[in-house]
Write an enzyme that holds these catalytic residues in place. Structure first.
Site, PDB file in Angstrom:
ATOM      1  N   ASP A  33      40.236  34.914  42.766  1.00  0.00           N
ATOM      2  CA  ASP A  33      41.683  35.786  41.801  1.00  0.00           C
ATOM      3  C   ASP A  33      42.765  35.254  41.955  1.00  0.00           C
ATOM      4  O   ASP A  33      43.782  35.825  42.846  1.00  0.00           O
ATOM      5  CB  ASP A  33      41.838  36.882  43.160  1.00  0.00           C
ATOM      6  CG  ASP A  33      40.550  38.139  43.351  1.00  0.00           C
ATOM      7  OD1 ASP A  33      39.943  38.678  41.971  1.00  0.00           O
ATOM      8  OD2 ASP A  33      40.334  38.317  44.776  1.00  0.00           O
ATOM      9  N   GLU A 198      39.995  47.330  38.673  1.00  0.00           N
ATOM     10  CA  GLU A 198      40.220  46.880  39.872  1.00  0.00           C
ATOM     11  C   GLU A 198      42.077  45.410  39.637  1.00  0.00           C
ATOM     12  O   GLU A 198      42.235  45.276  38.183  1.00  0.00           O
ATOM     13  CB  GLU A 198      40.150  46.072  41.049  1.00  0.00           C
ATOM     14  CG  GLU A 198      38.225  45.132  40.461  1.00  0.00           C
ATOM     15  CD  GLU A 198      37.907  44.393  41.830  1.00  0.00           C
ATOM     16  OE1 GLU A 198      37.382  45.645  42.704  1.00  0.00           O
ATOM     17  OE2 GLU A 198      37.003  44.504  41.319  1.00  0.00           O
TER      18      GLU A 198
END
Length: 328
Positions: A33, A198
Site C-alpha cells: 500500500d 478497497e
C-alpha cells in the site's frame, strides 16, 4: 509478402498494447500500500508503506535507489485500538503548509477500525505530530474505516475510505485535517456488499476535466500464503471517472461503479502481466520533477515462491484518451 506484412502488423499491435513493466530501481523495495510525495526543499521522493509504524523510503530520483530512513510514528499511534503499532495504508499529501499523512489502525477481518492523521514540516522521521483519530467504525457498520485517501477538492477536503463490507465511501473534513464535517458512512463511491473492493483513491489530473476513482479489486496475496487465488481473481487496479470528486463514477461501459453487475464494474488500469502478479494498493500523484502523473503500487513477483513479499511498483500514467493508461 502479404503474410509477412500481416505478421508485422500483428507483432506491432501486440507490442504497443503490452503493459510496461515497473520502472527500474524499486524491485527490491518490500512494501504494501505505498504512497508517494516529493519534498522539493530536500530534493527527495518519499514513499510510505503499510506495516510497523509506517516505514519511510527516500530517494533523490524516482528511479531509485531507495533508502529506508526510519518510520513516521516511531512511538505507535495514539489511537487506542488493537493494531496501533502495526499501521496500514498511509496516504500522503501537502495541506496548509504541512505534509499530512492519513493512516489506518485495524486488524485483519475486523471493523473495529479507525483512520488517523499526522503532520510534519518535512516528512522526515522524528518530525511527525500525531493528531489521532479522524473517523472510526465498529462491528455492524456498512463500512470499514481503513484505506484512507484525501483530496483537496473544490468543495474542500474529502476523505475517501473503505474496504469490503458495503464498499468505498467519502466524507468531508472541516475546518481542520482531523475534523469530520459530515456523518459516516457519507457518499457511496464504489463497491457493494460482497465485492472485494478497497483502496479507493480519487485523483484529478491537470490534463482532464474528470475526476478518477481508482480502487483495488480482487484478492491480494499475503506473506505466508500457501496458494494463489483462482486465475483472474487476484488483485488488480480498476477505475471509474466522474464530473467531480464526490462521484458518481462510471466505468468505460457507462455503469456506476457501485453497481453489482456482470462483468464487474470499473475499467482495468493495471492487471497481472509478465512477472508482475496481483498489483494493487495504488496511489497516484503528479511528479513535480517530470510533470507526469505517477502511480505507485505493490505487486508480487510471479517468479517468487508462493507466500513471498510484495514489492514497490512505479509506473507513469497517460490520460490523453480520457482514461488512465500505463505507459513507459
Amino acid at each position: 509478402m502479404k503474410s509477412t506484412i500481416i505478421g508485422l502488423v500483428l507483432t506491432f499491435s501486440t507490442f504497443v498494447g503490452a503493459t510496461p513493466n515497473p520502472i527500474t530501481g524499486s524491485d527490491t523495495v518490500v512494501v504494501r500500500d505505498p504512497s508517494i510525495w516529493y519534498n522539493s526543499a530536500l530534493g527527495k521522493y518519499f514513499v510510505f508503506s503499510t506495516n510497523g509504524n509506517i516505514p519511510i523510503w527516500t530517494s533523490s530520483a524516482i528511479s531509485g535507489p531507495w533508502t529506508n530512513v526510519g518510520s513516521a510514528l516511531s512511538s505507535c499511534s495514539i489511537i487506542d485500538l488493537p493494531g496501533n503499532c502495526n499501521l496500514w495504508a498511509p496516504d500522503i499529501n501537502f495541506i496548509d503548509g504541512l505534509y499530512t499523512l492519513y493512516y489506518a489502525v485495524s486488524s485483519i477481518g475486523t471493523q473495529n477500525s479507525a483512520i488517523g492523521v499526522a503532520t510534519s514540516p518535512s516528512m522526515m522521521p522524528g518530525t511527525w505530530t500525531d493528531l489521532g483519530e479522524v473517523i472510526s467504525s465498529v462491528t455492524g457498520d456498512v463500512f470499514n474505516a481503513i484505506d484512507p485517501n484525501i483530496i483537496d477538492d473544490t468543495v474542500g477536503l474529502q476523505l475517501t475510505f473503505g474496504s469490503y463490507w458495503n464498499g468505498i465511501y467519502q466524507v468531508g473534513l472541516y475546518p481542520g485535517v482531523n475534523d469530520q464535517a459530515s456523518p459516516t458512512p457519507g457518499t457511496h463511491l464504489a463497491g457493494y456488499s460482497g465485492r472485494r473492493a478497497e483502496g479507493g483513491f480519487v485523483y484529478k489530473p491537470a490534463s482532464q476535466p474528470y475526476y478518477y476513482c481508482f480502487f483495488s479489486d480482487g484478492i491480494t496475496p499475503l506473506i505466508g500464503a500457501t496458494s494463489r487465488p483462482p486465475a483472474g481473481e487476484e488483485y488488480k487496479v480498476l477505475v471509474g471517472r466522474g464530473a467531480d470528486g464526490q462521484g458518481p463514477f462510471y466505468g468505460e461501459a457507462g455503469n456506476d461503479i457501485t453497481l453489482d453487475l456482470t462483468p464487474p464494474t470499473g475499467t482495468p488500469v493495471l492487471e497481472s502481466h509478465d512477472n508482475v502478479y496481483a498489483p494493487g494498493g495504488q496511489s497516484i500523484f503528479v511528479d513535480p520533477v517530470s510533470g507526469r502523473d505517477v502511480m505507485v503500487y505493490h505487486y508480487v513477483k510471479l517468479s517468487d515462491a508462493i507466500g513471498g513479499p510484495s514489492y514497490l511498483g512505479i509506473n507513469y500514467l497517460d490520460f490523453s484518451s480520457g482514461w488512465p493508461v500505463v505507459v513507459a
